[in-house]
Motif scaffolding. Structure first.
Motif, PDB file in Angstrom:
ATOM      1  N   ALA A 162       0.871  -1.170   0.000  1.00 30.92           N
ATOM      2  CA  ALA A 162       0.000   0.000   0.000  1.00 30.92           C
ATOM      3  C   ALA A 162       0.912   1.225   0.000  1.00 30.92           C
ATOM      4  O   ALA A 162       1.680   1.418   0.948  1.00 30.92           O
ATOM      5  CB  ALA A 162      -0.911  -0.002   1.218  1.00 30.92           C
ATOM      6  N   TRP A 163       0.848   2.027  -1.064  1.00 34.33           N
ATOM      7  CA  TRP A 163       1.806   3.130  -1.188  1.00 34.33           C
ATOM      8  C   TRP A 163       1.116   4.454  -1.496  1.00 34.33           C
ATOM      9  O   TRP A 163       0.044   4.502  -2.090  1.00 34.33           O
ATOM     10  CB  TRP A 163       2.860   2.816  -2.245  1.00 34.33           C
ATOM     11  CG  TRP A 163       2.336   2.434  -3.601  1.00 34.33           C
ATOM     12  CD1 TRP A 163       2.058   1.168  -4.037  1.00 34.33           C
ATOM     13  CD2 TRP A 163       2.033   3.301  -4.703  1.00 34.33           C
ATOM     14  NE1 TRP A 163       1.600   1.190  -5.329  1.00 34.33           N
ATOM     15  CE2 TRP A 163       1.573   2.488  -5.773  1.00 34.33           C
ATOM     16  CE3 TRP A 163       2.093   4.679  -4.888  1.00 34.33           C
ATOM     17  CZ2 TRP A 163       1.188   3.012  -7.006  1.00 34.33           C
ATOM     18  CZ3 TRP A 163       1.707   5.208  -6.125  1.00 34.33           C
ATOM     19  CH2 TRP A 163       1.272   4.368  -7.157  1.00 34.33           C
ATOM     20  N   LYS A 164       1.772   5.507  -1.045  1.00 30.79           N
ATOM     21  CA  LYS A 164       1.333   6.872  -1.283  1.00 30.79           C
ATOM     22  C   LYS A 164       2.572   7.741  -1.365  1.00 30.79           C
ATOM     23  O   LYS A 164       3.438   7.658  -0.482  1.00 30.79           O
ATOM     24  CB  LYS A 164       0.424   7.350  -0.141  1.00 30.79           C
ATOM     25  CG  LYS A 164      -0.040   8.794  -0.268  1.00 30.79           C
ATOM     26  CD  LYS A 164      -0.899   9.191   0.930  1.00 30.79           C
ATOM     27  CE  LYS A 164      -1.364  10.639   0.815  1.00 30.79           C
ATOM     28  NZ  LYS A 164      -2.194  11.048   1.991  1.00 30.79           N
ATOM     29  N   PRO A 165       2.726   8.544  -2.436  1.00 29.92           N
ATOM     30  CA  PRO A 165       3.920   9.388  -2.555  1.00 29.92           C
ATOM     31  C   PRO A 165       4.115  10.254  -1.315  1.00 29.92           C
ATOM     32  O   PRO A 165       3.168  10.842  -0.797  1.00 29.92           O
ATOM     33  CB  PRO A 165       3.619  10.243  -3.797  1.00 29.92           C
ATOM     34  CG  PRO A 165       2.669   9.420  -4.605  1.00 29.92           C
ATOM     35  CD  PRO A 165       1.829   8.696  -3.599  1.00 29.92           C
ATOM     36  N   PRO A 168       5.932   6.368   3.850  1.00 29.47           N
ATOM     37  CA  PRO A 168       6.492   5.007   3.783  1.00 29.47           C
ATOM     38  C   PRO A 168       5.435   4.009   3.309  1.00 29.47           C
ATOM     39  O   PRO A 168       4.256   4.131   3.651  1.00 29.47           O
ATOM     40  CB  PRO A 168       6.900   4.730   5.235  1.00 29.47           C
ATOM     41  CG  PRO A 168       6.979   6.072   5.899  1.00 29.47           C
ATOM     42  CD  PRO A 168       5.962   6.924   5.205  1.00 29.47           C
ATOM     43  N   SER A 169       5.854   3.032   2.522  1.00 27.03           N
ATOM     44  CA  SER A 169       4.931   1.996   2.064  1.00 27.03           C
ATOM     45  C   SER A 169       4.630   1.018   3.192  1.00 27.03           C
ATOM     46  O   SER A 169       5.449   0.789   4.080  1.00 27.03           O
ATOM     47  CB  SER A 169       5.537   1.236   0.876  1.00 27.03           C
ATOM     48  OG  SER A 169       5.622   2.048  -0.262  1.00 27.03           O
ATOM     49  N   LYS A 170       3.415   0.433   3.139  1.00 24.54           N
ATOM     50  CA  LYS A 170       3.000  -0.579   4.101  1.00 24.54           C
ATOM     51  C   LYS A 170       2.888  -1.920   3.370  1.00 24.54           C
ATOM     52  O   LYS A 170       2.328  -1.999   2.281  1.00 24.54           O
ATOM     53  CB  LYS A 170       1.644  -0.238   4.722  1.00 24.54           C
ATOM     54  CG  LYS A 170       1.676   0.985   5.646  1.00 24.54           C
ATOM     55  CD  LYS A 170       1.537   2.291   4.910  1.00 24.54           C
ATOM     56  CE  LYS A 170       1.411   3.485   5.845  1.00 24.54           C
ATOM     57  NZ  LYS A 170       1.435   4.779   5.116  1.00 24.54           N
ATOM     58  N   VAL A 171       3.417  -2.981   3.958  1.00 21.05           N
ATOM     59  CA  VAL A 171       3.463  -4.291   3.310  1.00 21.05           C
ATOM     60  C   VAL A 171       2.608  -5.283   4.089  1.00 21.05           C
ATOM     61  O   VAL A 171       2.630  -5.310   5.318  1.00 21.05           O
ATOM     62  CB  VAL A 171       4.914  -4.813   3.206  1.00 21.05           C
ATOM     63  CG1 VAL A 171       4.947  -6.162   2.495  1.00 21.05           C
ATOM     64  CG2 VAL A 171       5.790  -3.809   2.475  1.00 21.05           C
ATOM     65  N   THR A 242       4.275  -3.136   8.932  1.00 17.61           N
ATOM     66  CA  THR A 242       5.642  -3.014   8.450  1.00 17.61           C
ATOM     67  C   THR A 242       5.734  -1.807   7.536  1.00 17.61           C
ATOM     68  O   THR A 242       5.008  -1.722   6.537  1.00 17.61           O
ATOM     69  CB  THR A 242       6.074  -4.276   7.679  1.00 17.61           C
ATOM     70  OG1 THR A 242       6.187  -5.371   8.594  1.00 17.61           O
ATOM     71  CG2 THR A 242       7.417  -4.073   6.998  1.00 17.61           C
ATOM     72  N   LEU A 243       6.622  -0.871   7.862  1.00 18.72           N
ATOM     73  CA  LEU A 243       6.824   0.335   7.071  1.00 18.72           C
ATOM     74  C   LEU A 243       8.185   0.261   6.389  1.00 18.72           C
ATOM     75  O   LEU A 243       9.197  -0.035   7.040  1.00 18.72           O
ATOM     76  CB  LEU A 243       6.761   1.578   7.956  1.00 18.72           C
ATOM     77  CG  LEU A 243       5.486   1.788   8.781  1.00 18.72           C
ATOM     78  CD1 LEU A 243       5.606   3.047   9.620  1.00 18.72           C
ATOM     79  CD2 LEU A 243       4.273   1.863   7.872  1.00 18.72           C
ATOM     80  N   LEU A 244       8.201   0.511   5.084  1.00 22.27           N
ATOM     81  CA  LEU A 244       9.457   0.564   4.344  1.00 22.27           C
ATOM     82  C   LEU A 244       9.989   1.995   4.347  1.00 22.27           C
ATOM     83  O   LEU A 244       9.199   2.945   4.389  1.00 22.27           O
ATOM     84  CB  LEU A 244       9.256   0.073   2.910  1.00 22.27           C
ATOM     85  CG  LEU A 244       8.750  -1.371   2.779  1.00 22.27           C
ATOM     86  CD1 LEU A 244       8.572  -1.735   1.319  1.00 22.27           C
ATOM     87  CD2 LEU A 244       9.707  -2.351   3.459  1.00 22.27           C
ATOM     88  N   GLU A 291      16.543  -5.500   8.963  1.00 21.50           N
ATOM     89  CA  GLU A 291      16.185  -4.081   9.013  1.00 21.50           C
ATOM     90  C   GLU A 291      17.128  -3.227   8.188  1.00 21.50           C
ATOM     91  O   GLU A 291      16.705  -2.234   7.583  1.00 21.50           O
ATOM     92  CB  GLU A 291      16.158  -3.613  10.475  1.00 21.50           C
ATOM     93  CG  GLU A 291      15.022  -4.216  11.290  1.00 21.50           C
ATOM     94  CD  GLU A 291      14.934  -3.635  12.685  1.00 21.50           C
ATOM     95  OE1 GLU A 291      14.527  -2.455  12.808  1.00 21.50           O
ATOM     96  OE2 GLU A 291      15.277  -4.354  13.642  1.00 21.50           O
ATOM     97  N   LYS A 292      18.410  -3.601   8.120  1.00 18.29           N
ATOM     98  CA  LYS A 292      19.364  -2.806   7.349  1.00 18.29           C
ATOM     99  C   LYS A 292      19.122  -2.896   5.843  1.00 18.29           C
ATOM    100  O   LYS A 292      19.611  -2.056   5.087  1.00 18.29           O
ATOM    101  CB  LYS A 292      20.795  -3.261   7.662  1.00 18.29           C
ATOM    102  CG  LYS A 292      21.116  -4.687   7.239  1.00 18.29           C
ATOM    103  CD  LYS A 292      22.526  -5.071   7.629  1.00 18.29           C
ATOM    104  CE  LYS A 292      22.864  -6.499   7.209  1.00 18.29           C
ATOM    105  NZ  LYS A 292      22.864  -6.666   5.746  1.00 18.29           N
ATOM    106  N   ASP A 293      18.354  -3.893   5.410  1.00 18.72           N
ATOM    107  CA  ASP A 293      18.084  -4.068   3.975  1.00 18.72           C
ATOM    108  C   ASP A 293      16.684  -3.623   3.582  1.00 18.72           C
ATOM    109  O   ASP A 293      16.244  -3.868   2.452  1.00 18.72           O
ATOM    110  CB  ASP A 293      18.255  -5.545   3.582  1.00 18.72           C
ATOM    111  CG  ASP A 293      19.721  -5.971   3.577  1.00 18.72           C
ATOM    112  OD1 ASP A 293      20.578  -5.117   3.285  1.00 18.72           O
ATOM    113  OD2 ASP A 293      20.006  -7.145   3.890  1.00 18.72           O
ATOM    114  N   LEU A 294      15.956  -2.969   4.485  1.00 20.82           N
ATOM    115  CA  LEU A 294      14.585  -2.571   4.176  1.00 20.82           C
ATOM    116  C   LEU A 294      14.536  -1.552   3.036  1.00 20.82           C
ATOM    117  O   LEU A 294      13.592  -1.560   2.228  1.00 20.82           O
ATOM    118  CB  LEU A 294      13.896  -2.003   5.416  1.00 20.82           C
ATOM    119  CG  LEU A 294      13.527  -3.011   6.514  1.00 20.82           C
ATOM    120  CD1 LEU A 294      12.877  -2.308   7.692  1.00 20.82           C
ATOM    121  CD2 LEU A 294      12.593  -4.087   5.962  1.00 20.82           C
ATOM    122  N   GLY A 295      15.521  -0.651   2.947  1.00 22.57           N
ATOM    123  CA  GLY A 295      15.549   0.313   1.855  1.00 22.57           C
ATOM    124  C   GLY A 295      15.705  -0.374   0.509  1.00 22.57           C
ATOM    125  O   GLY A 295      14.990  -0.071  -0.454  1.00 22.57           O
TER     126      GLY A 295
END
Length: 437
Positions: A162-165, A168-171, A242-244, A291-295
């Motif tokens: 779920a994304w919005k400019p 953060p995206s939600k998964v 979960t927030l990206l 967590e370090k690879d979430l980006g």
């Protein structure tokens, strides 16, 4: 579900096997997130099914095998007297092989449609994208087990972003299964097959963790195609969020940048389960996104979703630019064949909007039907030019200008729109009789 899971574990112990891990906390889906019924048309189900299968069904016959997989169910669904979607007489065919295939595939269509609806209710001002989990994971993980004959590692079927400019995206993780079981006529209770499928979904979703353990929300769905009063989707959830990391259009880590397969992501004993219920903290096997690879994972998810959009529209080389080597980039750069390939060389106009994509003419007995799948040409152009972050901004601004309708403008047939800019349209073609020479 608890009773069904206990029976499964007892049987496994009797065979000398260990019990499988499952989500530790399950809840029903709340009424605020989903009413007892969802207003849905058959072509919206076919649209969801086609989008769900477009990337994982890679192969040289990709045009017919992927884009039009859903069209064989055009005659399988209709509305019954109660106004609910149901199987037609043809859809209820008694052939066992057909029923198994139908349950497996229509479960994806109905399951994804229901899951998207639920996630959209949670995040009403976002756009929802569906990505096949296996295609995503190939960019950094080995899908198969380490022991020969053990099969693939448990993982959810789909990821919903779920994304919005600017946010953060939600998964959400999703597992979809289906069957032809009917509820008990006397008690109205769901039969054991559905319960076992929901338990299986709990096992699959537990096999993947994004960030800290058990923080990613999950949806487990089992679709009964021959339920009382129509098609029934049974759903349970595992709560969380979960927030990206937030991306900016021209900042570091934006989705316009090409990424490669990420080697060396730890896999065996990668999931860290903290101490709970009197048990010590431990590490177990599974798919873990640290967590370090979430980006990086957020970039991967956005680019894989873009590849699905262009594949749905017959993108070919455009699809390849958004996939890594391990994700199947070569499948979309290899030579294509006219009999089986689809290419974005067709267009239609609906209202003031031009859609570009691919089309196909097929027959149902004596009726010839044209099917079109594509995207808003403005949005497709942005993805084609590698401007994925601009696409997301433009798609978000256009999301409220379209409505699902039985027919629009000059197109004389059912149309399904989605907020991501995709469209699936069907139309019956006039009969052309060939005259003898």
């Amino acid at each position: 579900m608890d009773s069904a899971a206990a029976a499964i574990d007892k049987k496994r112990r009797g065979n000398g096997q260990e019990a499988l891990r499952r989500k530790p906390e399950l809840r029903p889906v709340t009424r605020a997130e989903c009413e007892r019924s969802i207003e849905l048309t058959p072509w919206q189900v076919l649209h969801a099914l086609a989008r769900g299968y477009v990337l994982p069904s890679q192969g040289m016959g990709r045009g017919l095998a992927e884009h039009w997989l859903s069209l064989k169910y055009c005659e399988a669904l209709h509305g019954n007297r109660a106004g609910c979607m149901d199987l037609t007489e043809k859809g209820g065919s008694s052939e066992r092989w057909y029923k198994a295939m139908q349950a497996r595939e229509l479960a994806v269509g109905f399951g994804l449609a229901a899951a998207e609806h639920i996630v959209q209710q949670r995040y009403p001002d976002h756009i929802v994208s569906v990505v096949d989990t296996s295609t995503v994971l190939r960019a950094g993980w080995a899908l198969g087990g380490s022991q020969r004959g053990k099969g693939s590692r448990p993982r959810p079927d789909y990821l919903i972003e779920a994304w919005k400019p600017g946010e953060p995206s939600k998964v959400t993780l999703v597992a979809c299964r289906g069957n032809h079981q009917k509820p008990n006529k006397r008690t109205g209770r769901t039969r054991n097959t559905t319960l076992q499928q929901l338990v299986k979904g709990s096992e699959l979703t537990e096999g993947m963790q994004i960030g800290p353990w058990n923080t990613t929300p999950c949806l487990m769905l089992s679709t009964e195609l021959m339920g009382q009063g129509g098609v029934v989707v049974n759903a349970v959830q595992s709560p969380g969020e979960t927030l990206l990391p937030l991306r900016t259009p021209h900042g570091p880590g934006n989705a316009d940048e090409e990424i490669r397969d990420k080697p060396g992501i730890p896999y065996p004993n990668a999931i860290h389960i903290p101490a709970r219920d009197g048990k010590r903290a431990r590490t177990v096997d599974g798919f873990q996104v640290p967590e370090k690879d979430l980006g990086w994972f957020g970039q991967l998810l956005a680019r894989t979703a873009a590849a699905g959009l262009t594949a749905f529209s017959g993108g070919g080389p455009t699809t390849a630019r958004y996939l890594t080597a391990h994700q199947g980039k070569a499948h979309y750069t290899a030579p294509i064949f006219a009999a089986t390939s689809s290419y974005h060389d067709a267009d239609i106009e609906i209202g003031d909007t031009k859609f570009v994509g691919t089309d196909h003419v097929f027959r149902m007995e004596t009726v010839r039907i044209e099917a079109f799948s594509g995207m808003d040409s403005r949005l497709y152009g942005l993805i084609r030019d590698g401007r994925l972050e601009e696409y997301r901004q433009a798609a978000y601004e256009l999301r409220s200008t379209r409505d699902n309708t039985d027919g629009t403008g000059k197109w004389n047939g059912p149309i399904s729109f989605h907020d991501d800019g995709t469209v699936m349209a069907l139309s019956i073609l006039p009969i052309h009789r060939r005259r003898p020479r």
